[in-house]
Each structure stands twice: as C-alpha cells, then as structure tokens.
Design a protein around this motif. Sequence first.
Motif, PDB file in Angstrom:
ATOM      1  N   ILE A 188      -9.346  12.793  -4.058  1.00 23.50           N
ATOM      2  CA  ILE A 188     -10.061  11.733  -3.327  1.00 23.50           C
ATOM      3  C   ILE A 188     -10.834  10.859  -4.303  1.00 23.50           C
ATOM      4  N   GLN A 189     -11.413  11.478  -5.353  1.00 18.32           N
ATOM      5  CA  GLN A 189     -12.105  10.686  -6.376  1.00 18.32           C
ATOM      6  C   GLN A 189     -11.131   9.749  -7.079  1.00 18.32           C
ATOM      7  N   TRP A 190      -9.899  10.214  -7.307  1.00 16.32           N
ATOM      8  CA  TRP A 190      -8.869   9.356  -7.903  1.00 16.32           C
ATOM      9  C   TRP A 190      -8.625   8.128  -7.019  1.00 16.32           C
ATOM     10  N   LEU A 191      -8.567   8.341  -5.707  1.00 15.48           N
ATOM     11  CA  LEU A 191      -8.385   7.216  -4.783  1.00 15.48           C
ATOM     12  C   LEU A 191      -9.545   6.231  -4.890  1.00 15.48           C
ATOM     13  N   ILE A 192     -10.776   6.767  -4.978  1.00 12.62           N
ATOM     14  CA  ILE A 192     -11.953   5.902  -5.103  1.00 12.62           C
ATOM     15  C   ILE A 192     -11.881   5.106  -6.399  1.00 12.62           C
TER      16      ILE A 192
END
Length: 368
Positions: A213-217
């Motif tokens: 999810i951090q990668w998406l952010i």
Amino acid sequence: MLCRGGRNPGGDDDMKALVLAGGSGTRLRPITHTSAKQLVPVANKPVLFYGLEAIARAGVTDVGIVVGETAAEIEAAVGDGSAFGLSVTYIPQPAPLGLAHAVLVARDFLGDDDFVMYLGDNFVVGGITGLVEQFRADRPAAQILLTKVSDPRAFGVAELDAGGRVIALEEKPEYPKSDLALVGVYLFTAAVHEAVRNIRPSARGELEITHAIQWLIDHRHDVRSTTISGYWKDTGSVTDMLEVNRSVLESAERAVEGTVDAASEIIGRVRIDPGATVTGSRIVGPAVVGAGTVIRNSYVGPFTSIAGDVHVEDSEIEYSIVLGGSRVIGVRRVEASLIGRNVEVTPAPRNPAAHRLVLGDHSKVQIA
C-alpha cells in the motif's frame, strides 16, 4: 493449482473476495495444534463463518480462500460455499509468507477484478457492506479500514494528512505516528498487483501488505481510509476470543429448544439447542448450549458458549468457551477459559492426611 467450487449465479462479477485462512495461530496454541484458528467457534460458530456471511451480505459471491497446512479442515467446514450463498475457490499458499504474498499466489483467481481482502480470523461488528458500497462508488486504488487502539505498536499503523488522506503506513512501529491501526479488511483495484510484485520481504521474511500500500502511495495512486468506531477484533489470542464471544452473545436471543427440567432455572437470553438436556441447573445469559450437551447440577454463567455433545456436571463455569465433546465434572469454578475438543476437566485427587516416611539416621524433616 486452484481448487474451485461450484459457481453461484446472480452474484456481482465485478468484484471478488480474497479470504486469508492459512495462518498457523501460534497465539492460540495448544488449541491450534489440532484445529485451524479460523474455525475456533465464537457463540458456537467458527470465526471464519462470520466473515463469509459479511462478504455475502455485501453482495460479493465469488470468493477465493487462501489455505495452508490446515487446508483440508477449512475445505471440510466451508465446502463449495453454497451454504453461504457463495462460490468458493481454494488457493494453496505454500508457506505463510505475508498478506502481500497471498495476493501474489491468488493472481490467477483475481484476474483484473476489484477485490476485498478479509483476514479469516478477524471479526468486524456490523459487517462490511457500507465499506464495499463506498469503494464501488469511488474506486480508489486501495481503501483501508482503520480503528483507534491503545497500543499501536502491535499493528500496522496509518498516518493521515489534515484532509484524512493516507500518507504513510508502518508495520508494527516502535514509535507509532498515530493511534490508527489497520483492521484486517482491505479493498483493492488491480493496481495492487504491480505493487506486490515490486516490494521486497520485510525483516521478518514476509511480503507485507502495508509495504504494498505504501508503494501505491509513493507512486501517486489514490489510497483512502475509513475509520470505524464500531467493534473490531483480531481473534488471535485467548483473551481476544473470549472478548469476541462476549460481544456476539450480547446480541443473542432467547431460544430454549432443548429439554429443561422443573428444577432448573434459565435466566435471560439463553439459547439451548435441540437435543440438549438441562437438569437441576441454573443458566444465566447471555449464553449458548449446543445440541446433545448435558448440563446437570451445575451453574453456567453469562458470556459462556458450550458447544455440542459436552457434559457439564456438578460444576460452575462462566465467561468461557467449551468446544465439542468435552467433559467438565465436579469442578467448582471455571472462568475466562478456552477448553478444546474432547477435553476432560475433573478435580485433582486430595493429598492424603497421613505422611508415610522412610528416613535414614540423623535425618531432619519439616512437614507443613
């Protein structure tokens, strides 16, 4: 290799569900040495079933269940999913290598569909229907569920900006930047597949969903959050299991369908299933007694779930869960306990009043 159950017509084909049921449940041992943690019952129904029912109520019918070493037990309990109005596909995960790894192994099942990921040992009061409807309307790349906790260090933790957008996630941080923990329900578009392919294992050797999810952010995808004020529990420990059992029993309805003799007293919201027998006993609700169980000359107190084919005699039990086939005989007080299947609990033999001694010369003995 995927093992697919029968398709249930009439469901929403634009969204799927991925249910994780592969963990080993180390915090619930010794119960989970012989039983999947997702099948430990709450109010006499496996925790996993509450999640499957919530998914069905949200209108999602195509469900993949990620399974590990307890696959046979999970499959025997859930079957093809038709009992829940679902079509179930079983997806083997060779080892519990993280939530993001579960998304990787489920790639063929998920295709490019949106999906809700639900941890099979989590419990969310009120279900997920509103969350799914909101996601369907807005379709961010990811939507996470958050709740305030007293000690965020044991969870994935989210940091929000002033507008409530998710700006950072940390997995079990030593110094949390907020008190908002991730609940075990996530919603994703197909964008997450690129994210899980581009992260590396964490220090504990797992592919963390928080990293994905951090990668998406970091790559400017839209990640949103919903903070719930209702009840949520990860049922990974005995204390949490008993608390969830208490919460579920709070909404129990009185239904005395078993046999209760005139010498017994049933007080409040007590469910006694058909085939159960209560004689000379007092049961104070909320409580549930399973089919074929015998309660004799005993007291069963509030927030107690007793499964089927249990024998309780000359005993007192309260705020506890007793699984099927067990016997509690002649025990004056049991509370805050989780008793597994086919267990026998009886009083210890009393110590003899006399002491038999064989002593050598010049001995010194003190007897209490």
